[in-house]
Write a protein that holds these residues in place. Structure first.
Motif, PDB file in Angstrom:
ATOM      1  N   HIS A   1     -30.107  42.821  70.727  1.00 27.82           N
ATOM      2  CA  HIS A   1     -29.202  43.552  69.837  1.00 27.82           C
ATOM      3  C   HIS A   1     -29.814  43.780  68.454  1.00 27.82           C
ATOM      4  O   HIS A   1     -29.518  44.779  67.805  1.00 27.82           O
TER       5      HIS A   1
ATOM      6  N   GLU B   1     -28.545  39.177  74.004  1.00 29.77           N
ATOM      7  CA  GLU B   1     -27.405  39.039  74.912  1.00 29.77           C
ATOM      8  C   GLU B   1     -27.275  37.610  75.419  1.00 29.77           C
ATOM      9  O   GLU B   1     -28.260  36.960  75.758  1.00 29.77           O
TER      10      GLU B   1
ATOM     11  N   HIS C   1     -22.359  48.852  65.371  1.00 30.41           N
ATOM     12  CA  HIS C   1     -21.327  49.546  66.134  1.00 30.41           C
ATOM     13  C   HIS C   1     -20.286  50.097  65.152  1.00 30.41           C
ATOM     14  O   HIS C   1     -20.182  49.645  64.013  1.00 30.41           O
TER      15      HIS C   1
ATOM     16  N   ASP D   1     -12.491  46.997  72.457  1.00 25.90           N
ATOM     17  CA  ASP D   1     -13.426  47.923  73.089  1.00 25.90           C
ATOM     18  C   ASP D   1     -14.338  47.111  74.004  1.00 25.90           C
ATOM     19  O   ASP D   1     -15.102  46.257  73.539  1.00 25.90           O
ATOM     20  N   ALA D   2     -14.287  47.354  75.295  1.00 24.22           N
ATOM     21  CA  ALA D   2     -15.038  46.568  76.266  1.00 24.22           C
ATOM     22  C   ALA D   2     -16.546  46.738  76.117  1.00 24.22           C
ATOM     23  O   ALA D   2     -17.320  45.913  76.618  1.00 24.22           O
ATOM     24  N   SER D   3     -16.982  47.800  75.438  1.00 21.92           N
ATOM     25  CA  SER D   3     -18.423  48.019  75.287  1.00 21.92           C
ATOM     26  C   SER D   3     -19.038  47.150  74.180  1.00 21.92           C
ATOM     27  O   SER D   3     -20.261  47.038  74.087  1.00 21.92           O
TER      28      SER D   3
END
Length: 270
Positions: free
Chosen positions: A108, A159, A26, A59-61
């Protein structure tokens, strides 16, 4: 696949913020994390750790809670590798898992060191399944000495699903849960029924139930009497079924290994 020089943590204490930042890919930096138990019991074939992440931006994402999975550090790791458990799971998340009709954790990151080619692996299994029964029993008694772990490295970052429940193996599964489990399995089988990828995807390149039925038979014949003697609730009715399965194991596994649909191979309440 990873290169030998790449960092692939094999224990929670080998994880770094720099590695997490790189692998999660990210436009942000992991500044700290806390490792803890995911609350799912003790793993038999692997080490599972929950990671709570702190990023340098709000950042909520960004994933805040993930699960890191590593191979076991116990003596039976060689057996687990022999059955392809670690690489099959990674291949699943990289391939056919992207098409699952039911909710599964988002992957991920996944990587591992290269392994043995499929054709060589199949030749080895075929040779082992020609082992005479007395030798198979001898090896089964000392299996961790004969089937050694490799130095391959594997890691999965998936996750974390908050609120997920499990039923321990020694507890009855609630009826409503069992119905949901069976419905999910049926939906999965329907999605992949006669899917042409079953012949080509690496996650189905292993036999579903076991690669080495001779050693399953040897273990059963060594320890079945003791197991039945010390397990309340099992009686002669159960023994008739398991003895029949033992005698017909090669035909049973041939049937299970037909590539008709995608099989989990170890579906259980936990």
């Amino acid at each position: 696949m990873a290169a030998r020089g790449d960092l692939i943590p094999q224990r929670p204490d080998e994880i770094t913020t720099a590695w997490l930042t790189e692998t999660l890919a990210h436009d942000a930096t992991v500044v700290s994390f806390v490792a803890s138990s995911p609350g799912s019991g003790v793993g038999f074939s692997g080490i599972t750790t929950k990671l709570t992440l702190e990023w340098d931006v709000d950042d909520a994402s960004l994933p805040r809670e993930i699960v890191a999975k590593f191979p076991t550090d116990l003596a039976h790791r060689g057996l687990t590798e022999q059955e392809g458990a670690y690489e099959r799971e990674i291949w699943f998340y990289e391939g056919m898992g992207n098409d699952m009709p039911t909710r599964i954790p988002t992957c991920h990151y996944a990587t591992m060191d290269p392994g043995v080619a499929e054709e060589k692996r199949r030749r080895t299994s075929a040779r082992m399944n020609r082992t005479p029964a007395p030798i198979a029993r001898f090896i089964a008694k000392r299996v961790n000495r004969f089937i050694r772990a490799t130095d391959r490295r594997y890691v999965l970052l998936i996750e974390y699903v908050p609120g997920a429940r499990i039923t321990k193996l020694d507890e009855p599964v609630p009826g409503a849960d069992l119905r949901r489990i069976l419905d999910a399995l049926a939906e999965m089988h329907a999605r992949y029924w006669d899917d042409p990828r079953l012949e080509t995807d690496p996650c189905t390149s292993y036999n579903t139930a076991s690669q080495n039925f001779k050693f399953l038979q040897a273990g059963y014949r060594l320890w079945a009497d003791d197991f039945f003697a010390r397990t309340p609730g099992l009686d002669v009715r159960h023994r008739v079924v398991t003895d029949w399965a033992d005698e017909n194991l090669d035909q049973l596994l041939d049937r299970l290994d037909q590539r008709i649909t995608l099989l989990h191979g170890d579906a259980r309440s936990e």
